[in-house]
Write an enzyme that holds these catalytic residues in place. Structure first.
Site, short mmCIF file in Angstrom:
data_model
loop_
_atom_site.label_atom_id
_atom_site.label_comp_id
_atom_site.label_asym_id
_atom_site.label_seq_id
_atom_site.Cartn_x
_atom_site.Cartn_y
_atom_site.Cartn_z
CB VAL A 62 9.49 -0.16 12.48
CG1 VAL A 62 9.80 -0.43 13.68
CG2 VAL A 62 8.33 -1.17 11.87
CB ALA B 95 3.06 -2.24 15.13
N GLY C 76 1.01 -1.01 -0.01
CA GLY C 76 0.20 -0.17 -0.09
C GLY C 76 0.83 1.34 0.04
CG PHE C 77 4.27 0.95 -0.29
CD1 PHE C 77 4.97 0.35 0.59
CD2 PHE C 77 4.10 0.56 -1.67
CE1 PHE C 77 5.50 -0.68 0.46
CE2 PHE C 77 4.37 -0.69 -1.88
CZ PHE C 77 5.39 -1.56 -0.72
NE ARG D 86 9.29 -5.78 24.24
CZ ARG D 86 8.35 -6.23 24.75
NH1 ARG D 86 7.34 -5.55 25.18
NH2 ARG D 86 8.23 -7.53 24.95
CD GLU E 169 4.65 6.02 7.13
OE1 GLU E 169 5.22 6.57 6.13
OE2 GLU E 169 3.36 5.96 7.39
CG ASN F 119 9.16 -11.03 14.45
OD1 ASN F 119 10.21 -10.77 13.62
ND2 ASN F 119 8.26 -11.94 14.14
#
Lengths: 762, 167
Positions: free
Chosen positions: A727, A515, A244-245, A652, A729, A655
């Site tokens: 994380v 997230a 998508g971006f 943090r 962008e 994953n």
């Protein structure tokens, strides 16, 4: 046939939050079983295609459709003559005009390529063939083709994007060392591998949409408003999204056309944009220019930053690509002034593309900082450390966490920066000039309320249910890890259901906000479900754990036990069986307690409850430092990125394996931006010249070197419930500057307009 | 109505009968007429590689191939790569193991290209893998991991000739 067993991960911690669990939905994607929007079968399907305006501005006078209607297989042709009976929906800012009719196929042409006619036929091939027979007459009006058009003018100042403190003009005038430059970025496009498109189907007054979406709830709201039907009567399904971006966050005109055509025809309609239409029917990143003046002391202390920027927008909506977004926060400076303008042109309204605002902004300031470093004969690393920003002067708030210093020093160490030779053109191998450059990046922490459901089944499986989206960032995986962590079970005992507006609401998968937002809700729901289960296990007469005297229970290694290990130990299915429960369902959200149903819907279908980076007591951002090595052929001016090391502070990492992949993806898009990507406009007619995947160049495998990524972050519990910052962008932000700076170091030529193509170097 | 032609195609070792217009591409035949949607449409212009399939064990762009052209030839798609028990091909496993994809949309094409790349003997070095995998665009930017996955899968496939059996 050669077979290799799928490798198992031996380490159970892979499945916990922070573990390197491999992609949860991986086997579906490598076998072709993952089903994207246009791959859902529909009975009695008809196909729609769009005919686009061939003038940049004016009016549709007439549409002659007689010949096309007579062509084989044609079912219906929609034109600006048709009464769509639709109303304008709420925009990004949450504004909705009262009862304003919406014409997805308008009579007034605002840009070249605007869809004005739709052809519906039994097959897509027939629709395309018939479209060739349509004759459209226009009355042309004067146009502004692009920001480079002399008629474009300077545009309008955006007051809300004007920032100043101290006296930047006076401090600049007084500074002993000054540099000044103008930096330009062209139109850039998302080029997600899955083109836009949808299938729309009505059952009575209920609408089902299969469409790639970064925000199932927000888009469902738009469809319901367009057709003035209850929100509950729209269902948008999008479990897999082929990239998508930023392009798939909102419903677009072609969606309206397909849904309208489906209702009118009484059949499901599929409308797939062609690849070229993916360059015209929704906006990419706007073209920008910005001037930057830096004043400094002889020993390299910044005294003043003066920034003036502008970006293209359309003639019918204002979308600023904020060239001043990163400028105020990267460096410590006591005198600052920034202003941004928007310049209306006859193009589709630009949109969000990876690192909106911060990306072109950092190209400007990070290029300028190295220009200053070279003027001072200073190491570009030293000047950045010397002007390290100790707090956010724009908001006057402390950083929550800012490990940009560590990113710079650890990145430099891994890159071998200390071996650099300072003078431009001083590093070479034969006819290949070698250059090193740095570019820093940042992206704000944005949060939005979200909701999630946890369902514990009698067979011991745990389901995580959310309307959130996975377009490759790893939502499936980290949600599974979170549930596995809370229940102490292996990840393969978890199921995750995503991408459906009927499921619990979630933040948009955009602005790097999903997230942090959704994990907060999933963790809360899972913990509540576990607590409920503990309560039952300790109180239910049928529970073997009731008489153990424990006041809580431990969940680990797939077993549920009293904390000190005394008494029986049960698995989840054993406990569910003992309790006689078929399932246990728990839903939680991260809104304040007692939020009404309307507040809940508003939270997941609008931007109203989104929290910006400085709305609390801290200023919260992700940070990064990129180190690039380029090799430039001295004779031909061809640039290859031969090495990249990038260090990130994203708090943090839920994953690291998937985060590293996302970082690399951003960096690779940044390499494309630096060297390849440029949307070209024909000034005569405002047409997008290179709107296809062959002429608009995106990086291929052979353009990309090995990229080393380093995490220097620490958990930031102000930024999110579980300590992560965004994380997705930030990875692209600063890459183009690092490459432009490396090209300068290699060649002694400063390129201030992207992309850096060979004719600018020879 | 438009004229249709009858085709009998050998796809993943199965005979599939269909009636389509003569201008229907192999890609659209697979996706829209045979419910084999694993093969992806990224550009429909031969630019992106997402639609890569094998015809007689060679990689082809199915968007630039008419369905009518492949009669009498063996077509293999991503759905035909795992064995009959569902055990993944070495390249498929390596893609999961090395996180060689994100959104997954270019992935079937990447994998079909990778299987062919190894079979062609073009996986001898990372540089060679990059070159021979450059017909497949990945906008998520999984290129580093694709190179590792192809390199590791090539090692697992020690005797390239055995790969020809895939169908």
């Amino acid at each position: 046939m050669t077979i290799m067993e799928p490798r198992k991960h031996g380490d159970a911690s892979d499945g916990m939050i922070g573990g390197r669990q491999s992609r949860f939905e991986g086997s579906l994607k490598v076998t072709g079983a993952a089903t994207y929007a246009l791959e859902y079968p529909a009975e009695n399907l008809a196909h729609a295609i769009l005919v686009q305006a061939t003038i940049p501005a004016g009016k549709v006078v007439s549409v002659d459709k007689a010949a096309a209607l007579a062509a084989p297989g044609v079912l219906m042709i929609l034109t600006p003559e048709d009464d769509f009976g639709m109303t304008v929906a709420t925009d990004w800012g949450g504004n909705r005009p009262d009862n304003q009719p919406y014409y997805p196929l308008p009579r007034d042409v605002k840009y070249n390529g605007e869809p004005i006619v739709a052809v519906v036929a039994e097959s897509r091939e027939q629709a395309f063939e018939a479209a060739k027979l349509i004759c459209i007459r226009y009355e042309a009006a004067p146009h502004v083709a692009s920001i480079a058009d002399p008629k474009a003018g300077e545009g309008q100042v955006m007051d809300n994007l004007t920032t100043k403190w101290g006296d930047a003009e006076a401090a600049f005038a007084a500074a002993p060392v000054k540099i000044e430059g103008e930096y330009r970025t062209p139109r850039e496009y998302h080029v997600a591998m899955e083109p836009h498109g949808l299938t729309a189907k009505w059952d009575g007054n209920e609408l089902t949409i299969w469409e790639p979406s970064q925000w199932s709830h927000g888009m469902a709201r738009t469809y319901s408003e367009w057709f003035n039907i209850p929100y509950e009567d729209v269902r948008l399904i999008s479990p897999f999204i082929g990239g998508g971006f930023g392009s798939k966050g909102g419903a677009l005109a072609h969606g309206a056309v397909a849904a309208f055509a489906s209702r009118k025809l009484g059949r499901p309609i599929r409308l797939a944009l062609t690849r070229p239409q993916n360059f015209t029917n929704y906006g990419g990143r706007a073209a920008t220019y910005q001037s930057i003046k830096l004043g400094a002391t002889e020993d390299g202390i910044l005294q003043s930053i003066i920034h003036r920027g502008a970006s293209e927008t359309s003639t019918y909506a204002t979308w600023p690509e904020q060239t001043g977004a990163a400028t105020p926060i990267l460096y410590k400076v006591e005198n600052f002034s920034s202003q941004h303008r928007v310049v209306p042109v006859n193009s589709v309204t630009p949109g969000a593309l990876r690192g909106p605002g911060k990306n072109p902004s950092s190209f400007g300031i990070e290029s300028a900082m190295e220009e200053l470093a070279y003027k001072l004969n200073m190491d570009p690393l030293d000047i950045r450390l010397k002007n390290y920003n100790d707090f956010d002067r724009q908001s006057n708030k402390p950083w929550s966490t800012r490990r940009l210093r560590e990113a710079l020093t650890e990145g430099a160490e891994a890159f071998g920066w200390s071996k650099r030779s300072h003078a431009p053109r001083s590093m070479r191998e034969g006819k290949t000039l070698i250059g090193w450059g740095i570019g820093c990046g940042t992206f704000p922490v944005i949060q939005a309320p979200s909701e999630a459901m946890i369902r514990i089944l009698g067979n011991g499986r745990v389901e995580v249910v959310s309307g959130a989206i996975d377009m490759g960032q790893g939502t499936y995986t980290i949600l599974a890890q979170t549930a596995a962590d809370v229940f102490g079970i292996p990840v393969d005992q978890v199921e995750v259901h995503l991408g459906d507006s009927r499921l619990p609401g979630a933040a948009i998968a955009g602005g790097s906000m999903l997230a942090g937002s959704i994990l907060g809700a999933v963790h809360k729901a899972a913990t509540a479900a576990r607590d409920e289960l503990i309560g039952l296990a300790l109180s239910d007469a049928k529970s073997p754990l009731r008489d153990t005297g424990a006041n809580t229970l431990a969940f680990a290694g797939g077993r549920i036990t009293p904390p000190r290990g005394e008494g029986p130990s049960l698995t989840l299915p054993e406990l569910m069986a003992a309790l006689g429960r078929e399932q246990l369902e728990t839903t939680r959200n991260t809104l304040p307690d007692g939020a009404s149903a309307e507040e809940q819907r508003q939270a997941w279908t609008t931007m109203a409850k989104v929290q910006g980076p400085t709305m609390g007591e801290f200023s919260m951002h992700s940070w990064c430092a990129h180190f690039a090595e380029v090799r430039v052929d001295e004779d031909f001016g061809t640039v290859r990125v031969s090495r990249m090391v990038s260090a990130f502070d994203c708090g943090r990492l839920y994953n690291p394996r998937l985060v590293e992949s996302q970082w690399r993806g951003g960096i690779i898009m940044g390499i494309g931006q630096a060297l390849l990507e440029e949307g070209l406009v024909d000034l005569r007619n405002g047409r997008t010249v290179n709107g296809n995947a062959g002429d608009y160049l995106v990086p291929t495998n052979s353009d990309i070197p090995d990229i080393q990524t380093i995490s220097v972050g620490v958990p930031d519990y102000n930024a999110s419930a579980l300590g992560g910052k965004g994380v997705g962008e930030v990875g692209i932000v600063g890459v183009a500057a690092s490459i432009a700076n490396a090209v300068y170091h290699a060649t002694g030529k400063r390129v201030r307009d992207l992309p850096i193509t060979l004719e600018k170097l020879i | 109505m438009t004229r249709t032609i009858h085709l009998s195609l050998d796809i993943n070792g199965e005979r599939r009968e269909l009636d389509v217009e003569p201008r229907v591409t192999l890609l659209d035949a697979l996706r829209d007429h045979l419910a084999l949607t694993g093969t992806k449409k990224g550009c429909d212009q031969g630019q992106c590689g997402a639609c890569t399939c094998h015809v007689d064990d060679k990689r082809v762009l199915s968007c630039l191939t008419l369905a009518a052209q492949v009669e009498g030839r063996q077509v293999t798609t991503i759905e035909g790569l795992a064995d009959e028990n569902g055990v993944l091909h070495a390249v498929q496993s390596a893609f999961i193991e090395h996180d060689a994809f994100q959104c997954g949309y270019c992935t079937p094409g990447q994998i079909m290209s990778a299987v062919a790349c190894i079979r062609e003997g073009h996986a001898g070095s990372d540089a060679e893998i990059r070159e021979y995998m450059s017909g497949n665009l990945c906008r998520c930017g999984a290129y580093n991991n694709i190179v590792v996955a192809v390199r590791e899968a090539a090692k697992a496939v020690s005797a390239p000739a055995r790969m020809v059996e895939v169908a």
